[in-house]
Design an enzyme around this catalytic site. Structure first.
Site, mmCIF file in Angstrom:
data_model
loop_
_atom_site.group_PDB
_atom_site.id
_atom_site.type_symbol
_atom_site.label_atom_id
_atom_site.label_comp_id
_atom_site.label_asym_id
_atom_site.label_seq_id
_atom_site.Cartn_x
_atom_site.Cartn_y
_atom_site.Cartn_z
ATOM 1 N N SER A 26 -22.520 92.216 98.153
ATOM 2 C CA SER A 26 -21.281 92.480 98.873
ATOM 3 C C SER A 26 -21.380 92.385 100.384
ATOM 4 O O SER A 26 -20.375 92.173 101.057
ATOM 5 C CB SER A 26 -20.751 93.872 98.505
ATOM 6 O OG SER A 26 -21.693 94.874 98.863
ATOM 7 N N HIS A 50 -17.737 91.448 93.118
ATOM 8 C CA HIS A 50 -17.274 90.428 94.055
ATOM 9 C C HIS A 50 -17.314 89.028 93.460
ATOM 10 O O HIS A 50 -17.123 88.046 94.176
ATOM 11 C CB HIS A 50 -18.102 90.478 95.341
ATOM 12 C CG HIS A 50 -17.784 91.665 96.201
ATOM 13 N ND1 HIS A 50 -16.743 91.668 97.107
ATOM 14 C CD2 HIS A 50 -18.358 92.883 96.265
ATOM 15 C CE1 HIS A 50 -16.699 92.845 97.706
ATOM 16 N NE2 HIS A 50 -17.668 93.604 97.213
ATOM 17 N N LYS A 62 -10.455 94.297 93.404
ATOM 18 C CA LYS A 62 -10.749 93.318 94.445
ATOM 19 C C LYS A 62 -9.914 92.062 94.172
ATOM 20 O O LYS A 62 -8.728 92.035 94.464
ATOM 21 C CB LYS A 62 -12.251 93.061 94.513
ATOM 22 C CG LYS A 62 -13.030 94.293 95.008
ATOM 23 C CD LYS A 62 -14.498 94.045 95.098
ATOM 24 C CE LYS A 62 -15.228 95.203 95.767
ATOM 25 N NZ LYS A 62 -15.113 96.487 95.079
#
Length: 391
Positions: free
Chosen positions: A180, A208, A239
């Protein structure tokens, strides 16, 4: 108040070093541009990779769910808080991930903690990359299993750890799919081969990578064609998916066990109907509008190329996460403040989130940024970088 003097002293130290920051209040929806303190700025710090936080399909699904099912569920999943929509979404998610089953947690953080802390015992060993997410680290702290931390993406050190722990009942190798802070991708094929060689399990945190890598955003396992060879996949719904939550995808036996033993799942109220419905709508977008992922990568390449050409050090990033390495904590925060004055919101990341001397401005582009947005951002980076002597 008496008793908190030590906390106040530490806060004063942060302020003296220029690293103390109050929370930033955003006064608009989360888009390519946001309003902060009455000022519209280009947003380069959100995890809103695909712009789904404001996608019409997600908003419509959330509103319909509230009207039909209410604002909340009123219970944990294991007592009275499992709605049919929760089960239906998990079945769709498992199919999407090409696994037997999936289980949704309240956040990606609780998903990692729930898995690591519950599936390993004192006769087991967890083997973790040194740059794995804080939620994995906290999960490891809660387990009774022995632990071995291997140097970041160092296959030699990983193999050594596997060789040294062969007496354990279970060895679980854990890695972020996309790291990340640096934006690099795990060497997953090589990790899987080593794990198979030494009969270990593999867990990947795709926080991610979900919605970013692989066909339709299925993640690193799909990206590398490793279906059936990675035992546990963890990801977030907050996300690229644009809403809230985390998930664990894997065999049915894992789901059944976690339902009965994962404390974050057992003791947290289930997702409100609006959240679950919006997450399902996001899955529809991934499957039916894959071009949004293509736009994300086009924007990522544009920004990376621009920052490199300006002379910034962007590390080894392979994804839409692009760090601009500064080094000094105070200078990094000053750089972030100067960017804001120029019309760009890009937060500085300093110790303890990253190691000392590794402070950086972490940028994340989205699919909804226009080329004009990114060109203006690059102009701001150039201006501030020259002003502060970074380039």
């Amino acid at each position: 108040m008496k008793g908190f003097t030590h906390l106040e002293q530490e806060i004063q130290e942060w302020k003296a070093k220029g690293t103390f920051r109050p929370l930033t209040e955003i006064e608009s929806s989360q888009g390519a541009r946001v309003v902060i303190n009455g000022k519209e700025v280009i947003q380069l710090s959100a995890n809103n990779y695909l712009g789904l936080t404001t996608h019409p399909r997600l908003k419509s699904a959330a509103l319909e769910a509230v009207e039909k099912y209410g604002a909340g569920t009123g219970s944990v999943r294991t007592i009275a808080g499992t709605f049919s929509m929760h089960e239906e979404y998990e079945q769709r998610l498992a199919k999407f991930k090409h696994t037997e089953a999936a289980l949704v947690f309240q956040s990606g953080f609780t998903a990692n903690v729930g898995v690591v802390a519950s599936v390993l015992g004192e006769n087991d060993v967890v083997i973790s990359d040194e740059l794995n997410h804080a939620s994995i680290i906290d999960g490891i702290r809660l387990t009774k299993a022995k632990r071995r931390i291997y140097r970041h993406s160092d296959l030699v050190d990983l193999e050594k750890a596997l060789q040294e722990t062969q007496e354990a009942r279970v060895r679980l190798v854990i890695t972020d799919g996309v790291f990340s802070m640096d934006g690099d991708i795990a060497l997953l094929p090589e990790i899987v081969e080593l794990a198979e060689k030494y009969d270990a399990l593999v867990m990947v945190d795709d926080a991610h990578a979900s919605g970013v890598l692989g066909a339709n955003g299925r993640g690193t396992v799909d990206h590398f064609g490793l279906h059936g060879r990675v035992h546990i996949q963890v990801g977030t719904l907050s996300k690229a998916i644009g809403v809230l939550g985390g998930y664990v995808a894997g065999p049915q036996v894992l789901k059944d066990y976690l339902i009965h033993r994962a404390r974050p799942f057992l003791f947290s109220t289930s997702h409100p109907p609006a959240v679950t419905a919006a997450c399902e709508a996001a899955l529809d977008v991934l499957l039916q509008e894959p071009e949004v992922i293509d736009r994300l990568w086009e924007n990522a390449r544009f920004l990376k190329n621009g920052l490199s050409q300006l002379g910034f050090d962007i590390g080894e990033s392979q994804t839409p996460i692009t760090p601009v390495m500064i080094g000094d904590d105070a200078l990094t925060m000053q750089f972030s403040d100067e960017l804001f004055h120029e019309g760009v919101y890009a937060q500085g990341i300093v110790f303890p989130t990253v190691a000392k001397g590794k402070a950086r401005i972490r940028t994340i582009v989205s699919a909804i940024h226009t080329q004009e947005d990114l060109e203006l951002a690059l102009q701001s980076f150039a201006s501030v970088g020259k002003k502060l002597g970074v380039i």
